[in-house]
Write a protein that holds these residues in place. Structure first.
Motif, PDB file in Angstrom:
ATOM      1  N   PRO A  42      29.676  46.399  34.234  1.00 51.79           N
ATOM      2  CA  PRO A  42      29.729  45.337  35.221  1.00 51.79           C
ATOM      3  C   PRO A  42      31.142  44.526  34.790  1.00 51.79           C
ATOM      4  O   PRO A  42      31.405  43.669  35.687  1.00 51.79           O
ATOM      5  CB  PRO A  42      28.552  44.416  34.890  1.00 51.79           C
ATOM      6  CG  PRO A  42      28.270  44.637  33.537  1.00 51.79           C
ATOM      7  CD  PRO A  42      28.601  46.114  33.359  1.00 51.79           C
ATOM      8  N   THR A  43      31.527  44.736  33.544  1.00 47.00           N
ATOM      9  CA  THR A  43      32.862  43.840  33.032  1.00 47.00           C
ATOM     10  C   THR A  43      33.976  44.266  33.841  1.00 47.00           C
ATOM     11  O   THR A  43      34.541  45.492  33.969  1.00 47.00           O
ATOM     12  CB  THR A  43      32.944  44.023  31.509  1.00 47.00           C
ATOM     13  OG1 THR A  43      32.964  45.575  31.231  1.00 47.00           O
ATOM     14  CG2 THR A  43      31.856  43.403  30.901  1.00 47.00           C
ATOM     15  N   GLU A  44      35.042  43.200  33.958  1.00 50.75           N
ATOM     16  CA  GLU A  44      36.286  43.306  34.580  1.00 50.75           C
ATOM     17  C   GLU A  44      37.044  42.576  33.956  1.00 50.75           C
ATOM     18  O   GLU A  44      36.724  41.520  33.344  1.00 50.75           O
ATOM     19  CB  GLU A  44      36.270  43.110  36.062  1.00 50.75           C
ATOM     20  CG  GLU A  44      35.303  44.251  36.917  1.00 50.75           C
ATOM     21  CD  GLU A  44      35.330  44.232  38.421  1.00 50.75           C
ATOM     22  OE1 GLU A  44      36.494  43.981  38.906  1.00 50.75           O
ATOM     23  OE2 GLU A  44      34.331  44.579  38.931  1.00 50.75           O
ATOM     24  N   PHE A  45      38.577  42.565  34.079  1.00 47.14           N
ATOM     25  CA  PHE A  45      39.361  41.904  33.111  1.00 47.14           C
ATOM     26  C   PHE A  45      40.782  41.531  33.934  1.00 47.14           C
ATOM     27  O   PHE A  45      41.073  42.443  34.654  1.00 47.14           O
ATOM     28  CB  PHE A  45      39.614  42.671  32.000  1.00 47.14           C
ATOM     29  CG  PHE A  45      38.778  43.279  31.162  1.00 47.14           C
ATOM     30  CD1 PHE A  45      38.052  42.570  30.273  1.00 47.14           C
ATOM     31  CD2 PHE A  45      38.124  44.642  31.392  1.00 47.14           C
ATOM     32  CE1 PHE A  45      36.772  43.066  29.623  1.00 47.14           C
ATOM     33  CE2 PHE A  45      37.184  45.055  30.944  1.00 47.14           C
ATOM     34  CZ  PHE A  45      36.427  44.245  29.862  1.00 47.14           C
ATOM     35  N   ILE A  46      40.984  40.308  33.899  1.00 42.61           N
ATOM     36  CA  ILE A  46      42.389  39.591  34.626  1.00 42.61           C
ATOM     37  C   ILE A  46      43.177  39.461  33.663  1.00 42.61           C
ATOM     38  O   ILE A  46      42.927  38.607  32.839  1.00 42.61           O
ATOM     39  CB  ILE A  46      41.994  38.758  35.601  1.00 42.61           C
ATOM     40  CG1 ILE A  46      40.721  38.930  36.593  1.00 42.61           C
ATOM     41  CG2 ILE A  46      43.208  38.139  36.471  1.00 42.61           C
ATOM     42  CD1 ILE A  46      40.223  37.646  37.539  1.00 42.61           C
ATOM     43  N   ILE A  47      44.158  40.239  33.684  1.00 47.24           N
ATOM     44  CA  ILE A  47      45.367  39.984  32.541  1.00 47.24           C
ATOM     45  C   ILE A  47      46.367  39.055  33.216  1.00 47.24           C
ATOM     46  O   ILE A  47      47.037  39.572  34.262  1.00 47.24           O
ATOM     47  CB  ILE A  47      45.885  41.308  32.421  1.00 47.24           C
ATOM     48  CG1 ILE A  47      45.159  42.613  32.314  1.00 47.24           C
ATOM     49  CG2 ILE A  47      46.829  41.362  31.192  1.00 47.24           C
ATOM     50  CD1 ILE A  47      44.117  42.554  31.204  1.00 47.24           C
ATOM     51  N   VAL A  48      46.366  37.910  32.430  1.00 46.92           N
ATOM     52  CA  VAL A  48      47.658  37.059  32.933  1.00 46.92           C
ATOM     53  C   VAL A  48      48.798  36.849  31.732  1.00 46.92           C
ATOM     54  O   VAL A  48      48.402  36.688  30.833  1.00 46.92           O
ATOM     55  CB  VAL A  48      46.706  35.490  33.014  1.00 46.92           C
ATOM     56  CG1 VAL A  48      47.787  34.554  33.659  1.00 46.92           C
ATOM     57  CG2 VAL A  48      45.603  35.742  34.118  1.00 46.92           C
ATOM     58  N   ILE A  49      49.997  37.102  32.456  1.00 45.26           N
ATOM     59  CA  ILE A  49      51.112  36.876  31.440  1.00 45.26           C
ATOM     60  C   ILE A  49      51.901  35.857  32.013  1.00 45.26           C
ATOM     61  O   ILE A  49      52.629  34.993  31.390  1.00 45.26           O
ATOM     62  CB  ILE A  49      52.071  38.336  31.675  1.00 45.26           C
ATOM     63  CG1 ILE A  49      51.150  39.329  30.778  1.00 45.26           C
ATOM     64  CG2 ILE A  49      53.228  38.136  30.805  1.00 45.26           C
ATOM     65  CD1 ILE A  49      51.504  40.769  30.875  1.00 45.26           C
ATOM     66  N   ASN A  50      51.904  35.590  33.547  1.00 49.18           N
ATOM     67  CA  ASN A  50      52.406  34.286  34.021  1.00 49.18           C
ATOM     68  C   ASN A  50      52.448  32.997  33.312  1.00 49.18           C
ATOM     69  O   ASN A  50      51.380  32.522  33.589  1.00 49.18           O
ATOM     70  CB  ASN A  50      52.269  34.278  35.503  1.00 49.18           C
ATOM     71  CG  ASN A  50      52.951  33.398  36.408  1.00 49.18           C
ATOM     72  OD1 ASN A  50      52.713  32.385  36.106  1.00 49.18           O
ATOM     73  ND2 ASN A  50      53.622  33.998  37.430  1.00 49.18           N
TER      74      ASN A  50
END
Ligand SMILES: Cc1cc2nc3c(=O)[nH]c(=O)nc-3n(C[C@H](O)[C@H](O)[C@H](O)COP(=O)(O)O)c2cc1C
Length: 173
Positions: A42-50
């Motif tokens: 159920p895990t998801e990941f939002i990768i933020v570099i901005n």
């Protein structure tokens, strides 16, 4: 693994140096390889570099997320609560796996707790993150792991400082 655990400390100050694409791919792979209950994933990941989004994320709670503005990348760890009743556990495991993988790659990281935390106006940090990143309501937002090349790092904790009284043999007392 024990060597990684021995030297890992939370890093909250980072060099203005980008993380190489190869290392970022390894971090994503590690996140996806984290075990989940019944393999439901159920895990998801939002990768933020901005940078401007990192800046916003650093202000989602009253204290303890400031370091996100200086991190090079942040992994926002979320769980789909429609899919599983163990999202907290699964997200926690993924979070620490991301941190230990970062350590193994010569990077530093720190966990920003989002679940059950509030901003200065008593708004839930989770709702603040939800708005910034357009996360649907059925997702729990557990943590944001800020990662980067360490500008400074606390010293490893000496073995003699470990609290041996927390280990119980055979029964509690
Ligand atoms: C569940 C959890 C939540 C945490 N939340 C925060 C946080 O919001 N902000 C922060 O600066 N550090 C946070 N940390 C980092 C801890 O403060 C840190 O791991 C602890 O003080 C031990 O220090 P060390 O990681 O350097 O060994 C969190 C760690 C865990 C495991």
């Amino acid at each position: 693994m024990i060597e990684i655990l021995r030297k890992r400390r939370s890093v909250r100050s980072f060099l203005p140096k980008n993380i190489e694409a190869e290392k970022l791919e390894i971090l994503k792979e590690a996140a996806l390889r984290a075990p989940t209950s019944r393999n439901i994933n159920p895990t998801e990941f939002i990768i933020v570099i901005n940078k401007s989004i990192l800046e916003k994320l650093s202000k989602v709670k009253a204290h303890g997320a400031e370091f996100l503005s200086k991190s090079n990348v942040a992994f926002v760890v979320i769980g789909n609560t429609d899919k599983s009743d163990t999202c907290i556990e699964d997200c926690s495991i993924a979070s620490i796996i991301i941190q230990l993988t970062a350590e193994s790659l010569g990077l530093g990281s720190c966990w920003a707790q989002i679940r059950l935390r509030y901003d200065e106006n008593k708004n839930l940090a989770e709702n603040n993150v939800r708005k910034i990143l357009n996360i649907p309501d059925n997702y729990l937002i557990e943590s944001i792991i800020g990662i980067g090349y360490p500008a400074s790092k606390p010293k490893p904790i000496d073995y003699s400082k470990l609290q041996q009284s927390r280990i119980h043999e055979e029964s509690f007392n």
